[in-house]
Enzyme design. Structure first.
Site, PDB file in Angstrom:
ATOM      1  N   THR A 163       0.820  -1.208   0.000  1.00  0.00           N
ATOM      2  CA  THR A 163       0.000   0.000   0.000  1.00  0.00           C
ATOM      3  C   THR A 163       0.863   1.270   0.000  1.00  0.00           C
ATOM      4  O   THR A 163       0.557   2.231  -0.679  1.00  0.00           O
ATOM      5  CB  THR A 163      -0.924   0.033   1.238  1.00  0.00           C
TER       6      THR A 163
ATOM      7  N   ARG B 219       7.668  -2.752   3.038  1.00  0.00           N
ATOM      8  CA  ARG B 219       7.743  -2.923   4.489  1.00  0.00           C
ATOM      9  C   ARG B 219       8.095  -4.353   4.824  1.00  0.00           C
ATOM     10  O   ARG B 219       7.443  -5.279   4.342  1.00  0.00           O
ATOM     11  CB  ARG B 219       6.406  -2.581   5.141  1.00  0.00           C
TER      12      ARG B 219
ATOM     13  N   SER C 103       5.777   3.506   9.011  1.00  0.00           N
ATOM     14  CA  SER C 103       4.576   4.210   9.468  1.00  0.00           C
ATOM     15  C   SER C 103       4.087   3.756  10.834  1.00  0.00           C
ATOM     16  O   SER C 103       4.801   3.835  11.809  1.00  0.00           O
ATOM     17  CB  SER C 103       3.484   4.057   8.415  1.00  0.00           C
TER      18      SER C 103
ATOM     19  N   LYS D  73      10.162   3.965   0.981  1.00  0.00           N
ATOM     20  CA  LYS D  73       9.346   4.243  -0.197  1.00  0.00           C
ATOM     21  C   LYS D  73       9.925   5.421  -0.951  1.00  0.00           C
ATOM     22  O   LYS D  73      10.668   6.229  -0.383  1.00  0.00           O
ATOM     23  CB  LYS D  73       7.890   4.507   0.186  1.00  0.00           C
TER      24      LYS D  73
ATOM     25  N   ASP E 121       1.032   9.100  14.159  1.00  0.00           N
ATOM     26  CA  ASP E 121       1.618   7.770  14.052  1.00  0.00           C
ATOM     27  C   ASP E 121       3.140   7.849  13.900  1.00  0.00           C
ATOM     28  O   ASP E 121       3.736   8.914  14.048  1.00  0.00           O
ATOM     29  CB  ASP E 121       0.987   6.995  12.891  1.00  0.00           C
TER      30      ASP E 121
ATOM     31  N   THR F 114      -7.527   2.458  -1.632  1.00  0.00           N
ATOM     32  CA  THR F 114      -6.777   2.726  -0.406  1.00  0.00           C
ATOM     33  C   THR F 114      -5.323   3.087  -0.715  1.00  0.00           C
ATOM     34  O   THR F 114      -4.696   2.449  -1.554  1.00  0.00           O
ATOM     35  CB  THR F 114      -6.821   1.470   0.476  1.00  0.00           C
TER      36      THR F 114
ATOM     37  N   GLU G 297      -8.627   9.328   4.575  1.00  0.00           N
ATOM     38  CA  GLU G 297      -8.834   7.887   4.654  1.00  0.00           C
ATOM     39  C   GLU G 297      -9.361   7.546   6.038  1.00  0.00           C
ATOM     40  O   GLU G 297      -9.031   8.220   7.021  1.00  0.00           O
ATOM     41  CB  GLU G 297      -7.526   7.140   4.435  1.00  0.00           C
ATOM     42  N   GLU G 298     -10.107   6.454   6.102  1.00  0.00           N
ATOM     43  CA  GLU G 298     -10.668   6.010   7.388  1.00  0.00           C
ATOM     44  C   GLU G 298      -9.597   5.630   8.397  1.00  0.00           C
ATOM     45  O   GLU G 298      -9.844   5.559   9.577  1.00  0.00           O
ATOM     46  CB  GLU G 298     -11.616   4.832   7.180  1.00  0.00           C
ATOM     47  N   SER G 299      -8.380   5.369   7.895  1.00  0.00           N
ATOM     48  CA  SER G 299      -7.294   4.902   8.741  1.00  0.00           C
ATOM     49  C   SER G 299      -6.562   6.045   9.437  1.00  0.00           C
ATOM     50  O   SER G 299      -5.372   5.948   9.696  1.00  0.00           O
ATOM     51  CB  SER G 299      -6.319   4.100   7.887  1.00  0.00           C
TER      52      SER G 299
ATOM     53  N   LYS H  33      -0.637  12.495   3.458  1.00  0.00           N
ATOM     54  CA  LYS H  33      -1.506  12.854   4.562  1.00  0.00           C
ATOM     55  C   LYS H  33      -0.645  13.488   5.639  1.00  0.00           C
ATOM     56  O   LYS H  33       0.565  13.276   5.680  1.00  0.00           O
ATOM     57  CB  LYS H  33      -2.278  11.646   5.062  1.00  0.00           C
TER      58      LYS H  33
HETATM   59  C1  VG1 Z   1      -3.183   1.052   5.686  1.00  0.00           C
HETATM   60  C2  VG1 Z   1      -4.433   1.905   5.669  1.00  0.00           C
HETATM   61  C3  VG1 Z   1      -4.405   2.847   4.483  1.00  0.00           C
HETATM   62  C4  VG1 Z   1      -3.123   3.681   4.535  1.00  0.00           C
HETATM   63  C5  VG1 Z   1      -1.912   2.777   4.626  1.00  0.00           C
HETATM   64  C6  VG1 Z   1      -0.631   3.566   4.818  1.00  0.00           C
HETATM   65  O1  VG1 Z   1      -3.109   0.263   4.524  1.00  0.00           O
HETATM   66  O2  VG1 Z   1      -5.581   1.103   5.617  1.00  0.00           O
HETATM   67  O3  VG1 Z   1      -5.538   3.669   4.521  1.00  0.00           O
HETATM   68  O4  VG1 Z   1      -3.012   4.477   3.390  1.00  0.00           O
HETATM   69  O5  VG1 Z   1      -2.041   1.895   5.732  1.00  0.00           O
HETATM   70  O6  VG1 Z   1      -0.697   4.285   5.988  1.00  0.00           O
HETATM   71  P1  VG1 Z   1      -3.547  -1.283   4.493  1.00  0.00           P
HETATM   72  O7  VG1 Z   1      -3.207  -1.754   3.112  1.00  0.00           O
HETATM   73  O8  VG1 Z   1      -2.784  -1.946   5.579  1.00  0.00           O
HETATM   74  O9  VG1 Z   1      -5.014  -1.285   4.791  1.00  0.00           O
HETATM   75  V1  VG1 Z   1       0.670   4.773   6.794  1.00  0.00           V
HETATM   76  O10 VG1 Z   1       0.249   5.829   7.917  1.00  0.00           O
HETATM   77  O11 VG1 Z   1       1.791   4.464   5.709  1.00  0.00           O
HETATM   78  O12 VG1 Z   1       1.404   5.650   6.362  1.00  0.00           O
HETATM   79 CO    CO Z   2       1.974   6.750   8.626  1.00  0.00          CO
END
Ligand code: VG1
Ligand code: CO
Length: 547
Positions: free
Chosen positions: A18, A22, A117, A130, A281, A348, A367-369, A380
């Site tokens: 995503t 990682r 993250s 990344k 985070d 996503t 995003e919901e996250s 973000k």
């Molecule tokens: C999760 C979240 C997604 C977010 C991604 C990266 O992905 O659901 O909304 O963009 O993390 O967030 P996944 O594929 O595990 O659902 V983070 O704060 O890199 O930066």
């Molecule tokens: Co993050």
């Protein structure tokens, strides 16, 4: 200067998920592993003949275990490749949004962000890397595919045979034909925030006794929050807690949600709650916001920020549009409708917002996250969201709970929850997904636990700006009253598979808005199990995390 050419064979597990690659720290510590990926990035972005020679890049990360070593490796590879300028955050620190800000401000050819993250940090935990493109945003799929293709081809890489360099002080040092410029990680970001928000109004809010608790969870936002909230805006000392980034994030799981930020939740729902609580985070791109005895879910936060953005100077001309990821609740759609602006639904991951932001078709995204952001950068941005909330509170002179309740009274409430099943056996996760996919055609019209399915599909997205297409982005089952259940497999985990189940139903403006979401969604949660069989197939009784 001596340049070593090392031979290595390609790794077959370097497909970015995503948001980037990682893996466990131990994997990144394998000989040539990180080098192989960096070499693939250079090959993917370089020009024919000269590669990345003469290009300018940014590098920094969230300070987690292995960050310092990875930065040194990248410095040495940049020198060997003839990068003209490498901008490095002091001590290797740059939050994800700050990295995006720096890439844009200095017009570099992109940047490398070191972070996993919200995943835990430490020698036994996770690391990540990344590449962000020149607009400051995560590489779009076309670029990540190119990088991945290169990881399969790499058979060696070049690295300067030099000692580690000192990155603990700002300033420029030249190695070979490469200028290594160490910058303060906060300066540029602070200047950008100052240009967007009414710092005087927020300062007055704190001066009048407004109390905030910002929990940096011992991750990267500490230095940013301390300098901006306590330094610039005059919030009292102690407003920011866990403000020093630690290599293992102090054992915190830096995912701001009710489970991992439970101390903050206990405070905000307890007798001594301050006016506002917030957390970010590991890499500073996520945020949560709470009022007294009131948690603003990320989907609602996106909607409230979009509805009130004009109160901040940076958005006083209004929004061109909004965008949300598909699993995010449709609360913001109602705001867009009321404002008469475009509303986009993307897969996503922040990378999908980039082209909409670049084209001026969205100003605020979320995003919901726990991710919200705007066109000020291409990631973000956790602290940005906290500052926008503060600006809105300062302008409206109402509590967070009152602002949220007023929002529901006007737009209705999208009851929403996400259930995560973590570290499931990968085959089991495949079986759950495949079974539902096979059922999609049969579901419409069927009654499930008293609810009638109206539509069932697998989400595909065609970018309205560049026409690129992304398939297989999650399974959606909709019901007659507009409720829905979404199932997708996480692309950020490092152990087995994580399945995410998203559950949502709409309660109109004149309905009841004071229910507990799990209770308000109980029927739908049962229907979701009947349809997906997650618990049955995985043998789990309950989700690992409910947000
Ligand atoms: C999760 C979240 C997604 C977010 C991604 C990266 O992905 O659901 O909304 O963009 O993390 O967030 P996944 O594929 O595990 O659902 V983070 O704060 O890199 O930066
Ligand atoms: Co993050």
């Amino acid at each position: 200067m001596q340049i070593d050419h090392r031979h290595s064979t390609a790794f077959d597990d370097q497909k970015p998920g995503t948001s980037g690659l990682r893996k466990k720290v131990r994997v990144f510590q394998r000989p040539h592993y990180l080098e192989n990926f960096v070499s693939a990035i250079f090959a993917a972005i370089g020009r024919p003949g000269t590669g990345v020679q003469g290009m300018r890049l940014v590098v920094g990360g969230d300070g987690r275990f292995h960050n310092d070593q990875a930065v040194q490796t990248i410095v040495k590879m940049a020198v060997a490749a003839g990068i003209a300028e490498l901008i490095v955050g002091r001590d290797g620190i740059l939050s994800t949004p700050a990295a995006s800000c720096v890439i844009r401000k200095y017009g570099t050819d992109g940047g490398i962000v070191l972070s996993a993250s919200h995943n835990p940090a430490g020698p036994d935990a996770d690391f990540g890397i990344k590449f962000n493109v020149p607009n400051g945003g995560p590489a779009p799929e076309a670029v990540t595919e190119r990088i991945y293709a290169q990881t399969r081809r790499v058979d060696g890489y070049a690295i300067a045979a030099i000692d580690d360099i000192d990155i603990s002080r700002a300033g420029t040092q030249t190695l070979g034909s490469t200028a290594i410029r160490v910058i303060d990680p906060v300066d540029d970001y602070l200047e950008l925030m100052r240009s967007l928000f009414d710092f005087d109004a927020i300062r007055a809010l704190f001066a009048n006794g407004f109390r905030l608790r910002f929990d940096a969870l011992s991750a990267v936002t500490g230095p940013y929050a301390l300098r901006i909230l306590e330094g610039e805006l005059g919030a009292p000392a102690g407003t920011v807690v866990n403000g020093t980034p630690l290599p293992d994030f102090g054992g915190h799981h830096p995912d701001p949600n009710p489970v991992h930020a439970h101390e903050l939740f206990e405070l905000m729902f307890g007798p001594d709650a301050p006016d506002m609580g917030a957390a970010s985070d590991g890499d500073g791109d996520r945020n949560i916001v709470l009022g007294r005895a009131c948690y603003v879910t990320p989907s609602d936060s996106l909607a409230v920020l979009a509805a009130n953005a004009r109160l901040a100077p940076g958005y006083s001309d209004g929004l061109s549009g909004v965008a949300r990821s598909m699993p995010t609740s449709a609360a913001v759609d109602r705001v867009a409708e009321a404002l008469g602006i475009e509303c986009h639904e993307t897969p996503t991951g922040w990378k999908f917002f980039g082209s909409l932001l670049d084209a001026g078709r969205a100003t605020i995204c979320g995003e919901e996250s726990a991710g919200t952001g705007s066109n000020h950068v291409r990631e973000k941005d956790g602290l940005w969201a906290v500052l926008l909330w503060l600006n809105i509170v300062a302008a409206r002179k109402e509590s967070i709970a009152d602002i949220l309740r007023a929002h529901w009274r006007r737009y209705g409430r999208n009851y929403y929850s996400r259930h995560d099943y973590e570290a499931i056996d990968s085959d089991v996760a495949d079986r759950v997904i495949d079974a539902l996919r096979a059922d999609l055609a049969r579901l419409p019209g069927r009654q499930v636990d008293g609810l009638r399915v109206s539509e069932a599909l697998e989400f595909s997205y065609v970018d309205p700006v560049d026409g690129s297409r992304s398939d297989g982005q999650g399974l959606i089952v909709r019901f007659d009253d507009g409720a829905r259940v979404v199932l997708r497999r996480s692309g950020t985990g490092t152990e087995g598979a994580t399945l995410r189940l998203y559950i949502e139903r709409y309660e109109p403006a004149d309905g009841r808005h004071d229910l507990d979401p799990q209770a308000a969604l109980a029927e739908l949660i049962d229907a979701a199990e009947a349809i997906t069989g997650i618990r049955r197939l995985s043998g789990r009784d309950t989700p690992d995390v409910i947000t």
